[in-house]
Design an enzyme around this catalytic site. Structure first.
Site, PDB file in Angstrom:
ATOM      1  N   ASP A  12     -13.786 -26.336  17.181  1.00  0.00           N
ATOM      2  CA  ASP A  12     -13.544 -24.891  17.041  1.00  0.00           C
ATOM      3  C   ASP A  12     -12.865 -24.548  15.722  1.00  0.00           C
ATOM      4  O   ASP A  12     -13.322 -23.693  14.971  1.00  0.00           O
ATOM      5  CB  ASP A  12     -12.630 -24.376  18.174  1.00  0.00           C
ATOM      6  CG  ASP A  12     -13.368 -24.239  19.489  1.00  0.00           C
ATOM      7  OD1 ASP A  12     -14.551 -23.858  19.465  1.00  0.00           O
ATOM      8  OD2 ASP A  12     -12.756 -24.524  20.533  1.00  0.00           O
ATOM      9  N   ARG A  92       2.024 -23.527  22.746  1.00  0.00           N
ATOM     10  CA  ARG A  92       1.383 -22.547  21.859  1.00  0.00           C
ATOM     11  C   ARG A  92       2.422 -21.730  21.096  1.00  0.00           C
ATOM     12  O   ARG A  92       2.178 -21.311  19.967  1.00  0.00           O
ATOM     13  CB  ARG A  92       0.475 -21.601  22.651  1.00  0.00           C
ATOM     14  CG  ARG A  92      -0.713 -22.278  23.296  1.00  0.00           C
ATOM     15  CD  ARG A  92      -1.453 -23.161  22.345  1.00  0.00           C
ATOM     16  NE  ARG A  92      -2.717 -23.639  22.891  1.00  0.00           N
ATOM     17  CZ  ARG A  92      -3.431 -24.604  22.386  1.00  0.00           C
ATOM     18  NH1 ARG A  92      -2.989 -25.245  21.316  1.00  0.00           N
ATOM     19  NH2 ARG A  92      -4.559 -24.968  22.913  1.00  0.00           N
ATOM     20  N   ASP A 121      -5.066 -18.967  25.715  1.00  0.00           N
ATOM     21  CA  ASP A 121      -4.401 -19.303  24.458  1.00  0.00           C
ATOM     22  C   ASP A 121      -4.422 -18.129  23.479  1.00  0.00           C
ATOM     23  O   ASP A 121      -3.485 -17.937  22.712  1.00  0.00           O
ATOM     24  CB  ASP A 121      -5.044 -20.550  23.837  1.00  0.00           C
ATOM     25  CG  ASP A 121      -4.667 -21.811  24.616  1.00  0.00           C
ATOM     26  OD1 ASP A 121      -3.574 -21.827  25.199  1.00  0.00           O
ATOM     27  OD2 ASP A 121      -5.473 -22.758  24.644  1.00  0.00           O
ATOM     28  N   SER A 172     -13.103 -30.092  27.136  1.00  0.00           N
ATOM     29  CA  SER A 172     -12.172 -29.502  26.181  1.00  0.00           C
ATOM     30  C   SER A 172     -10.788 -29.996  26.562  1.00  0.00           C
ATOM     31  O   SER A 172     -10.306 -29.755  27.672  1.00  0.00           O
ATOM     32  CB  SER A 172     -12.247 -27.976  26.265  1.00  0.00           C
ATOM     33  OG  SER A 172     -11.124 -27.428  25.624  1.00  0.00           O
TER      34      SER A 172
HETATM   35  N1  ARG Z   1      -5.409 -23.559  31.554  1.00  0.00           N
HETATM   36  C1  ARG Z   1      -4.399 -24.046  30.691  1.00  0.00           C
HETATM   37  C2  ARG Z   1      -3.665 -22.938  30.010  1.00  0.00           C
HETATM   38  O1  ARG Z   1      -4.104 -21.832  30.037  1.00  0.00           O
HETATM   39  C3  ARG Z   1      -4.914 -25.077  29.740  1.00  0.00           C
HETATM   40  C4  ARG Z   1      -5.726 -24.595  28.599  1.00  0.00           C
HETATM   41  C5  ARG Z   1      -6.227 -25.777  27.863  1.00  0.00           C
HETATM   42  N2  ARG Z   1      -6.794 -25.463  26.608  1.00  0.00           N
HETATM   43  C6  ARG Z   1      -7.782 -26.174  26.101  1.00  0.00           C
HETATM   44  N3  ARG Z   1      -8.185 -25.832  24.926  1.00  0.00           N
HETATM   45  N4  ARG Z   1      -8.358 -27.148  26.740  1.00  0.00           N
HETATM   46  O2  ARG Z   1      -2.645 -23.153  29.449  1.00  0.00           O
END
Ligand code: ARG
Length: 395
Positions: A12, A92, A121, A172
């Site tokens: 990405d 994050r 995110d 991912s």
């Molecule tokens: N569901 C989790 C969250 O919202 C994990 C997200 C994981 N991100 C990823 N790019 N695989 O924090």
């Protein structure tokens, strides 16, 4: 224009880098934050950024602040959203904050990230950028251009962007010291059992050692400070607990999660240290906090976790809740023993100088608690119910 891009070296963000150069006519400064991954990986990220023509790259070690400002707060708040220990969510904020700091320092016009328009995110990045650097424009190419994975792979091949080796694995993955998040591929169907290959830091419980192991964790003001009599905290403690509990297959999580946008999504996590520490922390709170404190704190903890999950770390309510939580942690000092057995971590012992447990009072033996006294309390306990029954003859 100059743009600071949060860069992980994955598909990405690599595609984003090139799109920013080509379509936004940007000079891109890449920022990679280390939140407890392998240091060699950081070196590879730097090389990749340079190969792709970033005008400058920052590799920043954020581990200390990630642990002290975010993980420790989460431990005190028993941070958990629908079964998820918030590992990605928490990380994050320091990453996005650093991105803003560098964007300002480098006089960038915009801050960019590679989040999709479907996930959580984007909430965490956008809110951090807009609260910490309101003058910065936010660019999110994947979201703005509705990019999909297959398109990105093709774009990468056509544009000489080295495609990560794990691109054939359709998952991912996001990892940091507080846990690993695994999504996508066959996991997208909630009916499919997670394949063993998604796990990296936990053994299958069926391969865990047969003999159980006791972990003794000492807490001071809600924070773990020693393991089995050895003074150890922060990164080395979490790393060690990940290793030991991971051996026992502890901390595998498979849930359906409600994302910020309301999308239900199937999520898998590995978080052995988070599971052990949170269980031990809760057990200690049960011993030292009053019934009403526990009940109220549970609702505070849930709200705190909700805010962190939904991108609202910088909301004043999060700080207000932290003030309450912090006060409760004054007494969360003591020692908890956890027994590891294949696939499980179980609290088997707890002690604290602030314990509200009075063995003599609660004992089955006679230690001078006058049992007759409770009769009166019970009479009044049922008072309103008694009157209700009297009035409603039909009940
Ligand atoms: N569901 C989790 C969250 O919202 C994990 C997200 C994981 N991100 C990823 N790019 N695989 O924090």
């Amino acid at each position: 224009m100059k743009v600071a891009l949060a860069f992980s070296g994955g598909l990405d963000t690599s595609v984003c880098l090139r799109i920013l150069q080509e379509e936004y006519d940007a000079d891109v400064i890449t920022v990679a934050g280390n939140v407890g991954q392998d240091p060699e990986k950081l070196e590879r990220i730097k090389e990749k950024a340079e190969d792709l023509g970033a005008i400058k790259h920052y590799g920043v070690d954020l581990t200390k602040e990630f642990i002290e400002d975010y993980i420790h707060s989460s431990i005190k708040a028993n941070g958990n959203y629908e079964g998820y220990p918030l590992s990605t969510a928490l990380a994050r904020y320091p990453i996005a904050s650093k991105l803003v700091e560098i964007a300002k320092k480098e006089n960038c016009k915009a801050a960019a990230h590679g989040c999709t328009g479907k996930g959580n995110d984007q909430f965490r990045f956008d809110t951090t950028i807009s609260t910490q650097g309101p003058e910065l424009e936010i660019i999110a190419p994947v979201r703005e251009k509705n990019l999909a994975r297959e398109w990105e792979i093709k774009y990468a091949e056509e544009n000489n962007i080295p495609v990560p080796v794990d691109v054939n694995e359709p998952f991912s993955i996001d990892e940091n010291i507080w846990g690993r998040s695994i999504e996508g591929g066959e996991l997208e169907s909630p009916e499919n059992e997670p394949p063993e290959q998604i796990y990296d830091i936990t053994k299958s419980p069926s391969e865990a050692p047969n003999e159980s192991k006791i972990l003794e964790i000492k807490f001071e003001n809600g924070i773990p400070i020693a393991l089995n009599d050895e003074k150890i905290n922060g990164y080395p403690l979490i790393e060690k607990l990940n290793e030991i509990a991971g051996e026992y297959g502890v901390g595998r999580i498979d849930i359906i999660e409600d994302r910020a946008l309301g999308l239900k999504s199937r999520e898998n996590y590995e978080a052995p240290a988070a599971e052990v520490i949170t269980k031990a922390h809760k057990a200690l709170e049960q011993l030292v906090l009053t019934r009403d404190e526990l009940k109220f704190k549970e609702s505070v903890d849930n709200l705190w976790s909700d805010l962190v999950y939904r991108g609202l770390w910088f909301d004043p309510l999060r700080e207000d809740l932290d003030a309450f939580i912090e006060k409760t942690q004054e007494r969360v000092t003591g020692t908890v023993k956890i027994k590891l057995e294949p696939g499980t971590a179980r609290v088997v012992s707890r002690k604290s100088p602030y314990s509200l447990h009075e063995p003599e009072l609660v004992s089955f033996e006679d230690y001078g608690f006058d049992q007759k006294e409770s009769t009166g309390a019970i009479k009044f306990q049922a008072l309103q119910g008694k009157i209700y029954r009297k009035r409603r003859k039909d009940r």
